[in-house]
Scaffold this motif. Structure first.
Motif, PDB file in Angstrom:
ATOM      1  N   VAL A   1       0.831  -1.200   0.000  1.00  0.00           N
ATOM      2  CA  VAL A   1       0.000   0.000   0.000  1.00  0.00           C
ATOM      3  C   VAL A   1       0.864   1.249   0.000  1.00  0.00           C
ATOM      4  O   VAL A   1       1.996   1.236   0.481  1.00  0.00           O
ATOM      5  CB  VAL A   1      -0.963   0.045   1.209  1.00  0.00           C
ATOM      6  CG1 VAL A   1      -1.952  -1.101   1.159  1.00  0.00           C
ATOM      7  CG2 VAL A   1      -0.198   0.046   2.523  1.00  0.00           C
ATOM      8  N   GLY A   2       0.300   2.331  -0.564  1.00  0.00           N
ATOM      9  CA  GLY A   2       0.981   3.615  -0.595  1.00  0.00           C
ATOM     10  C   GLY A   2       0.010   4.738  -0.278  1.00  0.00           C
ATOM     11  O   GLY A   2      -1.091   4.502   0.224  1.00  0.00           O
ATOM     12  N   VAL A   3       0.426   5.952  -0.583  1.00  0.00           N
ATOM     13  CA  VAL A   3      -0.409   7.144  -0.398  1.00  0.00           C
ATOM     14  C   VAL A   3      -0.179   8.076  -1.585  1.00  0.00           C
ATOM     15  O   VAL A   3       0.974   8.277  -1.989  1.00  0.00           O
ATOM     16  CB  VAL A   3      -0.049   7.900   0.904  1.00  0.00           C
ATOM     17  CG1 VAL A   3      -0.850   9.196   1.018  1.00  0.00           C
ATOM     18  CG2 VAL A   3      -0.271   7.028   2.134  1.00  0.00           C
ATOM     19  N   ASP A   4      -1.240   8.623  -2.124  1.00  0.00           N
ATOM     20  CA  ASP A   4      -1.255   9.658  -3.170  1.00  0.00           C
ATOM     21  C   ASP A   4      -2.269   9.362  -4.258  1.00  0.00           C
ATOM     22  O   ASP A   4      -2.812  10.266  -4.860  1.00  0.00           O
ATOM     23  CB  ASP A   4       0.099   9.910  -3.851  1.00  0.00           C
ATOM     24  CG  ASP A   4       1.057  10.715  -2.979  1.00  0.00           C
ATOM     25  OD1 ASP A   4       0.559  11.479  -2.120  1.00  0.00           O
ATOM     26  OD2 ASP A   4       2.285  10.555  -3.120  1.00  0.00           O
TER      27      ASP A   4
ATOM     28  N   THR B   1      -4.158   2.289  -2.183  1.00  0.00           N
ATOM     29  CA  THR B   1      -3.503   3.549  -1.891  1.00  0.00           C
ATOM     30  C   THR B   1      -4.506   4.461  -1.198  1.00  0.00           C
ATOM     31  O   THR B   1      -5.670   4.083  -1.010  1.00  0.00           O
ATOM     32  CB  THR B   1      -2.960   4.195  -3.181  1.00  0.00           C
ATOM     33  OG1 THR B   1      -2.220   5.381  -2.867  1.00  0.00           O
ATOM     34  CG2 THR B   1      -4.086   4.558  -4.138  1.00  0.00           C
ATOM     35  N   VAL B   2      -4.049   5.627  -0.826  1.00  0.00           N
ATOM     36  CA  VAL B   2      -4.908   6.615  -0.181  1.00  0.00           C
ATOM     37  C   VAL B   2      -4.772   7.913  -0.953  1.00  0.00           C
ATOM     38  O   VAL B   2      -3.656   8.395  -1.176  1.00  0.00           O
ATOM     39  CB  VAL B   2      -4.521   6.816   1.303  1.00  0.00           C
ATOM     40  CG1 VAL B   2      -5.430   7.841   1.950  1.00  0.00           C
ATOM     41  CG2 VAL B   2      -4.586   5.491   2.061  1.00  0.00           C
ATOM     42  N   LEU B   3      -5.897   8.459  -1.379  1.00  0.00           N
ATOM     43  CA  LEU B   3      -5.882   9.674  -2.185  1.00  0.00           C
ATOM     44  C   LEU B   3      -5.535  10.890  -1.332  1.00  0.00           C
ATOM     45  O   LEU B   3      -6.258  11.242  -0.401  1.00  0.00           O
ATOM     46  CB  LEU B   3      -7.250   9.889  -2.844  1.00  0.00           C
ATOM     47  CG  LEU B   3      -7.425  11.225  -3.596  1.00  0.00           C
ATOM     48  CD1 LEU B   3      -6.472  11.313  -4.774  1.00  0.00           C
ATOM     49  CD2 LEU B   3      -8.864  11.392  -4.051  1.00  0.00           C
ATOM     50  N   ASN B   4      -4.414  11.512  -1.654  1.00  0.00           N
ATOM     51  CA  ASN B   4      -4.058  12.813  -1.104  1.00  0.00           C
ATOM     52  C   ASN B   4      -4.490  13.831  -2.151  1.00  0.00           C
ATOM     53  O   ASN B   4      -3.851  13.987  -3.186  1.00  0.00           O
ATOM     54  CB  ASN B   4      -2.549  12.896  -0.850  1.00  0.00           C
ATOM     55  CG  ASN B   4      -2.132  14.216  -0.239  1.00  0.00           C
ATOM     56  OD1 ASN B   4      -2.966  15.019   0.177  1.00  0.00           O
ATOM     57  ND2 ASN B   4      -0.832  14.456  -0.177  1.00  0.00           N
ATOM     58  N   ASP B   5      -5.602  14.505  -1.877  1.00  0.00           N
ATOM     59  CA  ASP B   5      -6.271  15.322  -2.887  1.00  0.00           C
ATOM     60  C   ASP B   5      -5.550  16.655  -3.099  1.00  0.00           C
ATOM     61  O   ASP B   5      -6.011  17.715  -2.693  1.00  0.00           O
ATOM     62  CB  ASP B   5      -7.725  15.545  -2.457  1.00  0.00           C
ATOM     63  CG  ASP B   5      -8.592  16.089  -3.584  1.00  0.00           C
ATOM     64  OD1 ASP B   5      -8.033  16.441  -4.634  1.00  0.00           O
ATOM     65  OD2 ASP B   5      -9.815  16.172  -3.396  1.00  0.00           O
ATOM     66  N   ALA B   6      -4.397  16.583  -3.770  1.00  0.00           N
ATOM     67  CA  ALA B   6      -3.593  17.782  -4.018  1.00  0.00           C
ATOM     68  C   ALA B   6      -4.328  18.786  -4.896  1.00  0.00           C
ATOM     69  O   ALA B   6      -4.158  20.002  -4.737  1.00  0.00           O
ATOM     70  CB  ALA B   6      -2.268  17.384  -4.661  1.00  0.00           C
ATOM     71  N   ASP B   7      -5.151  18.298  -5.822  1.00  0.00           N
ATOM     72  CA  ASP B   7      -5.905  19.207  -6.692  1.00  0.00           C
ATOM     73  C   ASP B   7      -6.820  20.105  -5.858  1.00  0.00           C
ATOM     74  O   ASP B   7      -6.833  21.332  -6.024  1.00  0.00           O
ATOM     75  CB  ASP B   7      -6.738  18.408  -7.698  1.00  0.00           C
ATOM     76  CG  ASP B   7      -5.884  17.637  -8.682  1.00  0.00           C
ATOM     77  OD1 ASP B   7      -4.702  17.992  -8.851  1.00  0.00           O
ATOM     78  OD2 ASP B   7      -6.390  16.672  -9.279  1.00  0.00           O
TER      79      ASP B   7
END
Length: 293
Positions: free
Chosen positions: A222-225, A242-248
């Motif tokens: 697993v990751g993040v982004d 993964t885990v969404l890091n909502d940079a947008d």
């Protein structure tokens, strides 16, 4: 940071606002000089991704002296620092939330796949790939991912951990070394602080004939982004989640807040809830293979 930058540029264009970018080149002194130049040029507001979050106080002091609002992104200054200026804000996602969700992905898999417990001891033997040394996200993602697994009722055993600086190649080299020394057959999960390192681990596993389609030779990673490469790897069955890091959304929120501050508008009108007059939090989201379809 490319997604942050692109989202901010697009949102500024929509609002017909001018935005100038500068690259601190991973050097706090360079960034400080750039901020001095922006202030001297009379900018209305600063959006800052601090090179070193613990060195944010001088930035806040400069902005306060010039009566210019400052919005921090990505690396969070301490509340003590932010509290020294009523026009200092932070927009981001809570790193502990991403760690918790990473751990939950592993726990859910371990509980629903009895074969994942390779040695049948009821414990999860894992490897942890950590980001940049001292980075808040690294510290919190590492801590809370393991805590989430333990809170699910699964006892954990750390086989190895290492700093891989958010980098795919470094992670691949490190993971391969761990596989060689520990044995892939003894590893039951690989937890990475971001997707690039997770993808590096996947490449190392594939080089050792794992995660290539044989259920007997599979280790959940697993990751993040939720970056595009990770989603593709998940589609191929090479990576668990993964885990969404909502940079947008963070970039959009940064521009909307900056514009409201520059124009003295009601901050509650921008569409984001401001917590304690300091924070806008953008939640993380778990992403698994079915979500990529």
């Amino acid at each position: 940071m490319l997604r942050f930058r692109n989202a901010m540029a697009e949102e500024s264009q929509k609002a017909s606002a001018k935005i100038d970018f500068a690259d601190g080149q991973d050097d706090q002194n360079t960034q400080n000089s750039q901020i001095d130049e922006f202030i001297a040029n009379g900018v209305n507001v600063l959006i800052v991704n601090p090179v070193d979050r613990m060195s944010s106080q001088p930035i806040i002091d400069k902005a306060k002296a010039a009566n210019i609002p400052v919005v921090f992104i990505n690396r969070e200054p301490s509340l003590e620092m932010l509290s020294t200026y009523d026009k200092a804000y932070y927009i981001g996602a809570k790193a502990e939330e991403s760690g918790t969700q990473s751990g939950q992905l592993i726990a859910e898999y371990f509980k629903s796949h009895p074969e994942a417990d390779k040695n049948k001891d009821g414990k999860l033997q894992y490897i942890l790939l950590r980001g940049q040394n001292g980075h808040q996200d690294m510290i919190l993602r590492s801590k809370y991912s393991i805590e989430a697994i333990k809170e699910s009722g699964i006892e954990t055993v750390e086989l190895a951990n290492a700093i891989a600086n958010w980098d795919k190649l470094q992670a691949m080299t490190i993971a391969n070394a761990f596989i060689m020394s520990i044995g892939a057959e003894n590893i039951e999960a690989i937890i990475a602080n971001n997707d690039e390192m997770a993808l590096g681990a996947v490449e190392a596993l594939k080089a050792n004939n794992y995660n290539m389609g044989d259920p007997a030779l599979y280790i959940p990673v697993v990751g993040v982004d939720a970056n595009a490469s990770a989603l593709e790897a998940m589609d191929r069955g090479e990576m668990l989640g993964t885990v969404l890091n909502d940079a947008d959304n963070q970039g959009i929120a940064a521009v909307k807040l900056a514009l409201a501050l520059a124009e003295n508008k009601d901050l509650n009108s921008i569409g984001y809830k401001i917590i304690d007059n300091k924070y806008i939090w953008i939640p993380y989201q778990k992403v698994t293979r079915g979500d990529t379809k």
